[in-house]
Design a protein around this motif. Structure first.
Motif, PDB file in Angstrom:
ATOM      1  N   PHE A   1       0.811  -1.033  -0.230  1.00 34.03           N
ATOM      2  CA  PHE A   1       0.140  -0.050   0.167  1.00 34.03           C
ATOM      3  C   PHE A   1       0.933   1.216  -0.385  1.00 34.03           C
ATOM      4  O   PHE A   1       1.499   1.321   0.978  1.00 34.03           O
ATOM      5  N   GLN A   2       0.822   2.075  -1.112  1.00 38.57           N
ATOM      6  CA  GLN A   2       1.505   3.550  -1.399  1.00 38.57           C
ATOM      7  C   GLN A   2       0.366   5.094  -1.153  1.00 38.57           C
ATOM      8  O   GLN A   2      -0.035   4.451  -1.848  1.00 38.57           O
ATOM      9  N   LYS A   3       0.483   4.692  -0.273  1.00 45.16           N
ATOM     10  CA  LYS A   3      -0.819   5.666  -0.231  1.00 45.16           C
ATOM     11  C   LYS A   3      -0.419   6.962  -0.853  1.00 45.16           C
ATOM     12  O   LYS A   3      -1.522   7.598  -1.912  1.00 45.16           O
ATOM     13  N   ALA A   4       0.454   7.836  -0.629  1.00 44.15           N
ATOM     14  CA  ALA A   4       0.891   9.134  -1.862  1.00 44.15           C
ATOM     15  C   ALA A   4       1.256   8.421  -3.389  1.00 44.15           C
ATOM     16  O   ALA A   4       0.311   9.461  -3.937  1.00 44.15           O
ATOM     17  N   ALA A   5       1.583   7.157  -3.292  1.00 43.17           N
ATOM     18  CA  ALA A   5       1.416   6.600  -5.162  1.00 43.17           C
ATOM     19  C   ALA A   5      -0.374   6.637  -5.386  1.00 43.17           C
ATOM     20  O   ALA A   5      -0.404   6.754  -6.445  1.00 43.17           O
ATOM     21  N   LYS A   6      -0.922   6.398  -4.923  1.00 38.00           N
ATOM     22  CA  LYS A   6      -2.649   5.564  -4.446  1.00 38.00           C
ATOM     23  C   LYS A   6      -2.356   4.312  -5.519  1.00 38.00           C
ATOM     24  O   LYS A   6      -2.641   4.176  -6.354  1.00 38.00           O
ATOM     25  N   SER A   7      -1.726   3.420  -4.946  1.00 35.60           N
ATOM     26  CA  SER A   7      -1.041   2.250  -5.520  1.00 35.60           C
ATOM     27  C   SER A   7      -1.267   1.545  -3.729  1.00 35.60           C
ATOM     28  O   SER A   7      -0.734   1.507  -2.346  1.00 35.60           O
ATOM     29  N   PHE A   8      -2.091   0.141  -4.530  1.00 29.47           N
ATOM     30  CA  PHE A   8      -2.318  -0.601  -3.389  1.00 29.47           C
ATOM     31  C   PHE A   8      -2.274  -2.238  -4.715  1.00 29.47           C
ATOM     32  O   PHE A   8      -3.404  -3.395  -4.606  1.00 29.47           O
ATOM     33  N   SER A   9      -0.642  -2.634  -4.406  1.00 25.21           N
ATOM     34  CA  SER A   9      -0.868  -4.435  -5.410  1.00 25.21           C
ATOM     35  C   SER A   9      -1.322  -5.672  -4.645  1.00 25.21           C
ATOM     36  O   SER A   9      -0.880  -5.228  -2.775  1.00 25.21           O
ATOM     37  N   LEU A  10      -1.235  -6.300  -4.951  1.00 22.61           N
ATOM     38  CA  LEU A  10      -1.391  -8.047  -4.115  1.00 22.61           C
ATOM     39  C   LEU A  10      -0.844  -8.494  -4.758  1.00 22.61           C
ATOM     40  O   LEU A  10      -0.291  -9.115  -5.989  1.00 22.61           O
ATOM     41  N   LYS A  11       0.136  -9.433  -3.801  1.00 24.46           N
ATOM     42  CA  LYS A  11       1.159 -10.548  -3.363  1.00 24.46           C
ATOM     43  C   LYS A  11       0.404 -11.432  -3.176  1.00 24.46           C
ATOM     44  O   LYS A  11       0.449 -11.552  -2.581  1.00 24.46           O
ATOM     45  N   ILE A  12       0.880 -12.559  -3.927  1.00 24.38           N
ATOM     46  CA  ILE A  12       0.002 -13.467  -4.186  1.00 24.38           C
ATOM     47  C   ILE A  12       1.410 -14.698  -3.670  1.00 24.38           C
ATOM     48  O   ILE A  12       2.154 -15.139  -4.650  1.00 24.38           O
ATOM     49  N   SER A  13       2.100 -15.458  -2.392  1.00 22.59           N
ATOM     50  CA  SER A  13       2.664 -15.742  -3.095  1.00 22.59           C
ATOM     51  C   SER A  13       2.488 -17.390  -3.315  1.00 22.59           C
ATOM     52  O   SER A  13       1.607 -18.303  -2.179  1.00 22.59           O
ATOM     53  N   ASP A  14       3.809 -18.868  -3.135  1.00 21.26           N
ATOM     54  CA  ASP A  14       3.324 -20.136  -3.329  1.00 21.26           C
ATOM     55  C   ASP A  14       1.933 -19.937  -3.723  1.00 21.26           C
ATOM     56  O   ASP A  14       0.583 -21.319  -3.308  1.00 21.26           O
ATOM     57  N   SER A  15       1.002 -19.851  -5.090  1.00 20.21           N
ATOM     58  CA  SER A  15       0.185 -20.306  -5.906  1.00 20.21           C
ATOM     59  C   SER A  15      -0.104 -21.157  -6.259  1.00 20.21           C
ATOM     60  O   SER A  15       0.756 -22.402  -6.093  1.00 20.21           O
ATOM     61  N   GLN A  16      -1.165 -20.941  -5.243  1.00 21.92           N
ATOM     62  CA  GLN A  16      -2.013 -22.669  -5.382  1.00 21.92           C
ATOM     63  C   GLN A  16      -2.982 -22.877  -6.434  1.00 21.92           C
ATOM     64  O   GLN A  16      -3.421 -21.802  -6.987  1.00 21.92           O
ATOM     65  N   LEU A  17      -3.424 -24.141  -7.071  1.00 22.30           N
ATOM     66  CA  LEU A  17      -4.324 -24.150  -8.205  1.00 22.30           C
ATOM     67  C   LEU A  17      -5.460 -23.502  -7.430  1.00 22.30           C
ATOM     68  O   LEU A  17      -6.467 -23.316  -8.235  1.00 22.30           O
ATOM     69  N   GLY A  18      -5.912 -22.905  -6.507  1.00 22.07           N
ATOM     70  CA  GLY A  18      -6.667 -22.801  -6.106  1.00 22.07           C
ATOM     71  C   GLY A  18      -7.168 -21.843  -6.450  1.00 22.07           C
ATOM     72  O   GLY A  18      -8.126 -20.422  -5.608  1.00 22.07           O
ATOM     73  N   ASP A  19      -6.002 -20.614  -6.758  1.00 18.95           N
ATOM     74  CA  ASP A  19      -5.701 -19.069  -7.020  1.00 18.95           C
ATOM     75  C   ASP A  19      -6.612 -18.619  -7.661  1.00 18.95           C
ATOM     76  O   ASP A  19      -6.874 -17.627  -8.121  1.00 18.95           O
ATOM     77  N   ALA A  20      -6.651 -19.531  -8.772  1.00 15.85           N
ATOM     78  CA  ALA A  20      -7.398 -19.332  -9.754  1.00 15.85           C
ATOM     79  C   ALA A  20      -8.431 -18.037  -9.819  1.00 15.85           C
ATOM     80  O   ALA A  20      -9.828 -18.899  -9.639  1.00 15.85           O
ATOM     81  N   ALA A  21      -8.886 -17.238 -10.245  1.00 13.88           N
ATOM     82  CA  ALA A  21     -10.159 -16.371  -9.927  1.00 13.88           C
ATOM     83  C   ALA A  21      -9.724 -14.895 -11.096  1.00 13.88           C
ATOM     84  O   ALA A  21      -8.897 -14.841 -11.594  1.00 13.88           O
ATOM     85  N   MET A  22     -11.287 -14.617 -11.077  1.00 10.95           N
ATOM     86  CA  MET A  22     -10.999 -12.933 -10.752  1.00 10.95           C
ATOM     87  C   MET A  22     -11.160 -11.624  -9.918  1.00 10.95           C
ATOM     88  O   MET A  22     -11.138 -12.356  -9.222  1.00 10.95           O
ATOM     89  N   TYR A  23      -9.677 -11.308  -9.890  1.00  4.99           N
ATOM     90  CA  TYR A  23      -8.917 -10.324  -8.572  1.00  4.99           C
ATOM     91  C   TYR A  23      -9.567  -9.625  -9.239  1.00  4.99           C
ATOM     92  O   TYR A  23      -9.395  -8.342  -9.988  1.00  4.99           O
TER      93      TYR A  23
END
Lengths: 118, 115
Positions: free
Chosen positions: A68-90
């Motif tokens: 979360f970078q408030k000044a830059a207005k950025s909010f990225s999501l990091k998914i570690s150790d990706s699993q098959l069940g993570d497949a989806a729309m985000y």
């Protein structure tokens, strides 16, 4: 009015690897909430993680964390150790904190379709 | 935990008829509920804000006479698609939050097909 932008329509990652989904937003408010939602093929909206703008510390939920970078207005999501069940729309979403929580709408980004490669 | 339930999950109706979709908060009261529409491979688009005991607030471009919203109690909001046309076919989903809570709950969504 607030806007939420997700610039990656599709992303793919090898199973067990790490992937980062991008989200930027535009607002003139100083206090708000940011969310990442997962929508699998069932279409059920599942909350992945939530960040309150007044908190400097990045939220973390198991394998999911945000940058979360408030000044830059950025909010990225990091998914570690990706699993098959993570497949989806985000979807990245913004919610104002002007009034009672229950009365504020969510503004969604356009979504990123994540594919997990076995 | 708190649950928001939508009914029906699937509905098929003929052109020109009306169809009602219900959104219930099962174990909390919600003075405000939200109705979204989602086209295939697109994001959720807010249609209207449903306010208990008062008129709904519609987003720009949403026909309030076509998409009737009633929030008659603190646990139930209904969306009625009137004089349905094939272009109204879509996925409709509602959300609600407890008045003093800090969590948003989504219904399971409703697929509408107009033939």
């Amino acid at each position: 009015a607030q806007t939420v932008t997700q610039s990656q329509p599709e992303m793919s990652v090898q199973e067990a690897e790490t992937v980062t989904l991008s989200c930027t937003y535009d607002t003139s408010e100083s206090d708000y909430y940011l969310f990442w939602y997962k929508q699998p093929p069932s279409r059920q909206m599942i909350l992945v993680i939530r960040q309150e703008a007044y908190k400097q510390q990045n939220a973390t939920e198991n394998r999911f964390s945000v940058n979360f970078q408030k000044a830059a207005k950025s909010f990225s999501l990091k998914i570690s150790d990706s699993q098959l069940g993570d497949a989806a729309m985000y979807f990245c979403a913004y919610r104002s904190r002007r009034s009672n929580f229950g009365n504020e709408k969510l503004t969604f980004g356009t979504g990123t379709r994540l594919t997990i490669i076995p | 935990g708190a649950v928001v339930s939508q009914h029906p999950s699937w509905v098929i109706c003929k052109s020109g008829t009306s169809v009602k979709i219900e959104c219930r908060s099962l174990d909390f009261q919600a003075t405000t509920m939200f109705w979204y529409r989602q086209f295939p491979k697109q994001s959720l688009m807010l249609m209207a804000t449903s306010n208990e005991g008062s008129k709904a607030t519609y987003e720009q471009g949403v026909e309030k006479d076509k998409f009737l919203i009633n929030h008659a109690s603190l646990t139930l909001s209904t969306l009625t698609v009137t004089s349905a046309h094939p272009e109204d076919s879509s996925f409709y989903i509602c959300s609600a939050s407890p008045f003093s809570g800090n969590t948003i709950y989504f219904g399971e969504g409703s697929w509408l097909t107009v033939v």
